[in-house]
Motif scaffolding. Sequence first.
Motif, PDB file in Angstrom:
ATOM      1  N   THR A  68      -9.326  -0.778   1.442  1.00  0.00           N
ATOM      2  CA  THR A  68      -9.696   0.628   1.455  1.00  0.00           C
ATOM      3  C   THR A  68      -8.563   1.405   0.801  1.00  0.00           C
ATOM      4  O   THR A  68      -7.392   1.007   0.888  1.00  0.00           O
ATOM      5  CB  THR A  68      -9.952   1.161   2.874  1.00  0.00           C
ATOM      6  N   PHE A  69      -8.926   2.501   0.138  1.00  0.00           N
ATOM      7  CA  PHE A  69      -7.972   3.308  -0.611  1.00  0.00           C
ATOM      8  C   PHE A  69      -7.951   4.712  -0.034  1.00  0.00           C
ATOM      9  O   PHE A  69      -8.999   5.322   0.174  1.00  0.00           O
ATOM     10  CB  PHE A  69      -8.374   3.363  -2.092  1.00  0.00           C
ATOM     11  N   SER A  70      -6.738   5.222   0.217  1.00  0.00           N
ATOM     12  CA  SER A  70      -6.555   6.585   0.708  1.00  0.00           C
ATOM     13  C   SER A  70      -5.742   7.366  -0.315  1.00  0.00           C
ATOM     14  O   SER A  70      -4.615   6.983  -0.654  1.00  0.00           O
ATOM     15  CB  SER A  70      -5.810   6.590   2.041  1.00  0.00           C
ATOM     16  N   PHE A  71      -6.338   8.446  -0.812  1.00  0.00           N
ATOM     17  CA  PHE A  71      -5.678   9.349  -1.752  1.00  0.00           C
ATOM     18  C   PHE A  71      -5.103  10.495  -0.925  1.00  0.00           C
ATOM     19  O   PHE A  71      -5.832  11.384  -0.487  1.00  0.00           O
ATOM     20  CB  PHE A  71      -6.681   9.861  -2.791  1.00  0.00           C
ATOM     21  N   ASN A  72      -3.804  10.457  -0.695  1.00  0.00           N
ATOM     22  CA  ASN A  72      -3.164  11.383   0.234  1.00  0.00           C
ATOM     23  C   ASN A  72      -2.746  12.688  -0.432  1.00  0.00           C
ATOM     24  O   ASN A  72      -2.547  12.758  -1.644  1.00  0.00           O
ATOM     25  CB  ASN A  72      -1.957  10.713   0.894  1.00  0.00           C
ATOM     26  N   THR A  80      -5.134  -0.813   1.540  1.00  0.00           N
ATOM     27  CA  THR A  80      -4.854  -1.775   2.603  1.00  0.00           C
ATOM     28  C   THR A  80      -6.113  -2.563   2.943  1.00  0.00           C
ATOM     29  O   THR A  80      -7.226  -2.049   2.836  1.00  0.00           O
ATOM     30  CB  THR A  80      -4.297  -1.087   3.871  1.00  0.00           C
ATOM     31  N   ASN A  81      -5.896  -3.818   3.330  1.00  0.00           N
ATOM     32  CA  ASN A  81      -7.016  -4.639   3.792  1.00  0.00           C
ATOM     33  C   ASN A  81      -6.802  -5.067   5.242  1.00  0.00           C
ATOM     34  O   ASN A  81      -7.426  -6.007   5.714  1.00  0.00           O
ATOM     35  CB  ASN A  81      -7.220  -5.861   2.882  1.00  0.00           C
ATOM     36  N   GLY A  82      -5.895  -4.390   5.930  1.00  0.00           N
ATOM     37  CA  GLY A  82      -5.603  -4.719   7.323  1.00  0.00           C
ATOM     38  C   GLY A  82      -4.419  -5.650   7.456  1.00  0.00           C
ATOM     39  O   GLY A  82      -3.722  -5.635   8.456  1.00  0.00           O
ATOM     40  N   THR A  83      -4.188  -6.481   6.457  1.00  0.00           N
ATOM     41  CA  THR A  83      -3.051  -7.404   6.446  1.00  0.00           C
ATOM     42  C   THR A  83      -2.024  -6.983   5.407  1.00  0.00           C
ATOM     43  O   THR A  83      -0.838  -6.898   5.695  1.00  0.00           O
ATOM     44  CB  THR A  83      -3.523  -8.836   6.140  1.00  0.00           C
ATOM     45  N   ASN A  84      -2.493  -6.716   4.203  1.00  0.00           N
ATOM     46  CA  ASN A  84      -1.627  -6.321   3.092  1.00  0.00           C
ATOM     47  C   ASN A  84      -1.804  -4.838   2.783  1.00  0.00           C
ATOM     48  O   ASN A  84      -2.916  -4.312   2.838  1.00  0.00           O
ATOM     49  CB  ASN A  84      -1.968  -7.119   1.831  1.00  0.00           C
ATOM     50  N   THR A  85      -0.688  -4.197   2.444  1.00  0.00           N
ATOM     51  CA  THR A  85      -0.707  -2.795   2.039  1.00  0.00           C
ATOM     52  C   THR A  85       0.008  -2.673   0.706  1.00  0.00           C
ATOM     53  O   THR A  85       1.094  -3.226   0.521  1.00  0.00           O
ATOM     54  CB  THR A  85      -0.016  -1.900   3.082  1.00  0.00           C
ATOM     55  N   VAL A  86      -0.627  -1.959  -0.223  1.00  0.00           N
ATOM     56  CA  VAL A  86      -0.038  -1.716  -1.536  1.00  0.00           C
ATOM     57  C   VAL A  86       0.064  -0.206  -1.703  1.00  0.00           C
ATOM     58  O   VAL A  86      -0.933   0.514  -1.551  1.00  0.00           O
ATOM     59  CB  VAL A  86      -0.897  -2.329  -2.671  1.00  0.00           C
ATOM     60  N   ASN A  87       1.274   0.283  -1.973  1.00  0.00           N
ATOM     61  CA  ASN A  87       1.521   1.715  -2.120  1.00  0.00           C
ATOM     62  C   ASN A  87       1.659   2.095  -3.577  1.00  0.00           C
ATOM     63  O   ASN A  87       2.268   1.360  -4.362  1.00  0.00           O
ATOM     64  CB  ASN A  87       2.792   2.116  -1.362  1.00  0.00           C
ATOM     65  N   GLY A  88       1.108   3.239  -3.908  1.00  0.00           N
ATOM     66  CA  GLY A  88       1.201   3.747  -5.267  1.00  0.00           C
ATOM     67  C   GLY A  88       1.141   5.260  -5.269  1.00  0.00           C
ATOM     68  O   GLY A  88       1.348   5.901  -4.229  1.00  0.00           O
TER      69      GLY A  88
END
Length: 157
Positions: A68-72, A80-88
């Motif tokens: 899932t992608f969150s545009f903050n 994030t997929n619950g296990t891995n998180t990728v920040n950009g």
Amino acid sequence: MKKTFFYSLILMLSLSFMSFNCSNDNDELNNNSQQIAQIESVAKSGTWRITNFNDSGQDETADFAGYTFSFNNDGTLVATNGTNTVNGTWSITNDDSSDDDNSNDDIDFNISFPVPETNDFEDLNDDWDIVSASSTKIELIDISGGNGGTDMLTFEK
């Protein structure tokens, strides 16, 4: 009530897109600013998932399954997929350059993940052109200046 609000929002976005397309050059920047604000608001509302990622003719949607992608609000983008998180990071900007095949005055949906080139998320890094944006779907396209390939990216709620 919710249904009426949803249809009103769709109508408002549709009218905004039409007014943007019908404007003259003097009004272009003002219309882009309004449209940018509307699309930013849509993107920031909730979490999104990739339902289509086509990289120069190859379907790579499965690379992002479960994310899932969150545009903050602060310009950060979190996948994030619950296990891995990728920040950009992400932004929507007015692009008055002629680096793509669309009009000279368009809006770019910028995505950047600081990852190695071998990482799947690196393929998302681009200044995407916006095909359409609604409260439940954002469709993006990029036509490469180098090899002429077309990439398509769709986020949905």
